[in-house]
Each structure stands twice: as C-alpha cells, then as structure tokens.
Design an enzyme around this catalytic site. Structure first.
Site, PDB file in Angstrom:
ATOM      1  N   LYS A 199       0.836  -1.298  -0.008  1.00 61.75           N
ATOM      2  CA  LYS A 199      -0.155   0.142   0.048  1.00 61.75           C
ATOM      3  C   LYS A 199       0.734   1.108   0.068  1.00 61.75           C
ATOM      4  CE  LYS A 199      -0.279  -0.091   4.994  1.00 61.75           C
ATOM      5  NZ  LYS A 199      -0.992  -0.528   6.201  1.00 61.75           N
TER       6      LYS A 199
ATOM      7  N   HIS B 299      -6.310  -7.318  13.205  1.00 60.50           N
ATOM      8  CA  HIS B 299      -5.182  -6.080  13.147  1.00 60.50           C
ATOM      9  C   HIS B 299      -4.865  -5.456  14.406  1.00 60.50           C
ATOM     10  CE1 HIS B 299      -2.246  -3.737  10.983  1.00 60.50           C
ATOM     11  NE2 HIS B 299      -2.982  -2.547  11.174  1.00 60.50           N
TER      12      HIS B 299
ATOM     13  N   ARG C 112       1.247 -10.799   7.300  1.00 60.80           N
ATOM     14  CA  ARG C 112       1.217  -9.458   6.556  1.00 60.80           C
ATOM     15  C   ARG C 112       2.293  -8.447   6.823  1.00 60.80           C
ATOM     16  NH1 ARG C 112      -4.178  -9.377   8.757  1.00 60.80           N
ATOM     17  NH2 ARG C 112      -3.289  -7.308   9.889  1.00 60.80           N
TER      18      ARG C 112
ATOM     19  N   TYR D 166      14.292  31.054   5.467  1.00 62.21           N
ATOM     20  CA  TYR D 166      13.088  31.818   5.965  1.00 62.21           C
ATOM     21  C   TYR D 166      12.962  31.922   7.425  1.00 62.21           C
ATOM     22  CZ  TYR D 166      10.542  30.619   1.769  1.00 62.21           C
ATOM     23  OH  TYR D 166      10.332  30.882   0.379  1.00 62.21           O
TER      24      TYR D 166
ATOM     25  N   CYS E  10      12.713  24.560   3.189  1.00 62.22           N
ATOM     26  CA  CYS E  10      11.761  25.084   2.311  1.00 62.22           C
ATOM     27  C   CYS E  10      10.928  24.255   1.430  1.00 62.22           C
ATOM     28  CB  CYS E  10      12.633  26.121   1.435  1.00 62.22           C
ATOM     29  SG  CYS E  10      13.608  27.168   2.231  1.00 62.22           S
TER      30      CYS E  10
ATOM     31  N   ASP F 262      11.208  23.451  -1.627  1.00 64.59           N
ATOM     32  CA  ASP F 262      11.905  22.736  -2.632  1.00 64.59           C
ATOM     33  C   ASP F 262      13.435  22.605  -2.347  1.00 64.59           C
ATOM     34  OD1 ASP F 262       9.422  22.967  -4.374  1.00 64.59           O
ATOM     35  OD2 ASP F 262      10.318  25.404  -4.324  1.00 64.59           O
TER      36      ASP F 262
END
Ligand code: PLP
Length: 376
Positions: free
Chosen positions: A39, A168, A224, A267, A314, A316
C-alpha cells in the site's frame, strides 16, 4: 520523464535488498504464506516495479496488500494477475470496479457483503473476500461476537468465497504485550468458533512486521509484513533481524557559497552563522517529503561527512552547513537517507529527529523524487 542523470533528487531503490528482506520473512515464518503489503505505493518505493520484481524473480508472495482501489487497478493494469487484498474495504461506489479488476476486498458489514455478492453474481464470478474482525484496533472490523453469523451468511452467498479471516494489532511495534495477547485471544476465540462449526477459510491472518519479528502466536497461516520488507523494524527493542533498508534518498547540490559570520539562513532567520561558513543549497524540500521539522535538526551526508541542516527546510530546497567539506561542489549529490563510506543516516534516524516513525518518512517521499531501481 527525467533520467537519473538530470534529476534533482533520486530515491534509489535496491530491489535485491527487498528480495532479501522477503527471504528473511520466509525463513522466520517457515511454511506459512506471506502477504506483502505494498500500500501507499509500497511505502514510497513503487508498488508496480516491486510487484514485477517479485514476479520476474519467481518470489511473488501468496497475496499483495493495497489500501485503495486505485492502487489495485495500477497493479492490474501493469500486468499483475496475482491475488490482491484491498485492505480498507469496498465502498459501494467502487464495487463494480472491484469485481471487474478481480480484487479481493476486506469486508466487515452486511450491506457491502450483499452488494458485492450481487455484482459478482451479475458478472458470473466468485470473488474472494476476507472478513475483518476488530479485536481491539478500533478501526475496521466486526465485533468478535458477530463474526460467526456474518461469516456463515457470507459463506452461503454464491458470488463470494470467504478466503480469509483477519484482524489487526493496535500496536505496530507490539509494545503493550498484555493487550497484544488479549487481541490474539479474542481472534483465537473467533477462529475456534469457526472451526467448531466446520466453517473453513483458506487464510487466517493477523501478523504485521512486529509480530513476524517478535510474536509467533500471531503467525497463523499467513503473515502480513509491510515495513520490514523495506528494511526497517517497527520497534526499537525487538531482537535484531538483519534487514536491509531498500531506499536511499539523494539530492543534488544546486549552490554552494561562502558567507561571513552573522549571516542568517532561510525563512524566518532561525539560523545565523557563528563563523565564516560554507552553505550548500540542496534540491529537496518538504514538498518532496523532507519534513519541515528537520529545520536546524536533521543531518545529511556530504562526501562521507555528516553535515547539519541549517535554517528552515523550504518547499523545494534545504540548506546545509558544509564548512567541513571543502571539496563539495555545485552538481554533487548529498545523501538524505542512506549511506556513504562508513557514515549512515537511515530513515529510522531521520524519523527520530522528525519525532515520527520510519513509516511516515518513507511514505512521504514525494512524486517529484525520481525513482531509480537497481537489481531489476
Ligand atoms: C499496513 C498494514 C500492515 C503492515 O504493517 P507493518 O507494520 O508495516 O508490517 C498489515 N496489515 C494491515 C491491515 C495494514 O493496514
């Protein structure tokens, strides 16, 4: 699509390491079957390439586990015909697609059960389902007291085959052993009732990675594992198992500059240089899954040297103090997760700095990060 030479950041995924981790699981659980949890795009590693690696190397587990319909469809459309368990259930709006793509949903309510049966019958199919029992997770599943009559009802429906019963654990690291045992006992009671009534299901399963590592009673006849396939143990105190991290995360240096003392970085000016420093700007940020909380906290590896993140991460970009690494140049790569020489920063360590677990770090690696597969 960029190739890795022109990419700004790369998640390098060692498929052989994944194969070895799967082999460790199999060594541990003996003849029981395995459901490989893929998943969330295989915890960020890429579900489709991983499924094809397993298939091509003839080490495909009995089932693959995904959370949502789209993940199952992506595997089917890539040519994976093996059984796929849809672990969050079957929303009514998705039932036709689930039947069409032959995905095996986890089921825990009668409305869905009957709707799925009608759709499967209409399509002339017998769809495998797994019935979920809530033994203490408080998320999905029938109360144990309703399990027997529900499964009896399901077993009589012509469009469905009850292939499995599952539960679970509420602890991904099985920390509270008393509660773990209580959940196990509740599940065993349900399994005992089924056996007593002569209702047979092919699979009975409950073990996540932590249970595979440290709780044999939960093995039943199918396990699992998720996280451990990707090379990490979910608990700090479990007996060591030689798992191999599958992913390394690298980012390119896009600028290096020398700045005087008292220069603020990034920043909010949360970091100010104490001395003349060399600051490298790296092409990875929180939009790529390098969390903001690592601002002034995280470390990366530059030319086999541990270097600190300085200032705010930041969207990016991230800045590193590379004063200790005079040879680092624009265009070089640094390692945010992985190893260089005898230095290592793995996702569990990054997770500690980020006050989370390795699951969130791995799943968070964003789609902008180019995936490069080795060993395929
Ligand atoms: C995610 C998940 C797992 C795998 O858990 P790990 O701790 O990663 O091994 C197993 N079962 C279910 C139902 C899950 O949702």
């Amino acid at each position: 699509m960029l190739d890795s030479r022109s990419a700004s950041s790369i998640a390098e995924i060692d498929l052989r390491a994944l194969g070895e981790n799967l082999r460790r699981v199999r060594e541990r659980v003996g003849r029981r079957d395995v459901l490989a949890v893929v998943k969330a795009n295989a915890y960020g590693h890429g579900a489709v390439p991983i499924a094809h690696y397993l298939k091509n190397n003839k080490i495909m587990p009995a089932l693959l586990g995904v959370a949502f319909l789209d993940e199952g469809i992506a595997l089917r459309e890539s040519g994976i015909a093996d059984p796929i368990l849809l672990m969050t259930g079957a929303p009514l709006a998705q039932i036709d697609a689930i039947v069409q793509y032959c995905l095996s949903p986890v089921i825990f309510d009668t409305e869905t059960l009957f709707a799925l049966n009608r759709a499967a019958e209409a399509a002339g199919r017998t769809l495998p389902i797994h019935v979920k029992i809530d033994t203490g997770m408080g998320r999905l599943g029938l109360p144990p007291s309703e399990a027997l009559s529900f499964i009896k009802t399901a077993a009589d429906l012509p469009g469905l085959a009850v292939e499995g019963v599952l539960s679970h654990f509420a602890y991904s690291d099985l920390q509270d052993k008393a509660f773990v045992a209580q959940q196990m006992a509740r599940f065993q009671t349900v399994l005992g009732d089924l056996e007593h009534k002569g209702i047979k299901t092919h699979y009975r399963h409950m073990a996540n990675s932590a249970a595979v590592i440290d709780y044999k009673p939960a093995y039943l006849n199918l396990v699992r594992p998720g996280l451990m396939l990707y090379g990490y143990s979910p608990a700090e105190n479990t007996p060591p198992l030689p798992l191999k991290p599958v992913m390394q995360l690298k980012a390119r240096v896009i600028a290096v500059k020398k700045v005087p003392a008292s220069t603020s970085i990034s920043y909010g000016r949360t970091y100010v240089t104490q001395r003349e420093s060399r600051i490298a700007t790296i092409a990875i940020g929180y939009a790529d899954g390098y969390p903001c909380i690592l601002s002034n906290r995280g470390m990366m590896i530059a030319k086999e040297t541990l270097v600190p993140v300085v200032g705010k991460v930041c969207m990016d970009m991230t800045m590193l103090d590379v004063t200790q690494v005079p040879s680092l140049r624009t265009g070089d790569w640094v390692t945010a997760i992985g190893t260089e020489g005898d230095r290592a920063v793995w996702a569990d360590r990054v997770a500690q700095w980020a006050e989370t677990h390795p699951y969130e770090i791995l799943c968070g690696i964003g789609p902008r990060v180019h995936r490069r597969y080795i060993g395929s």
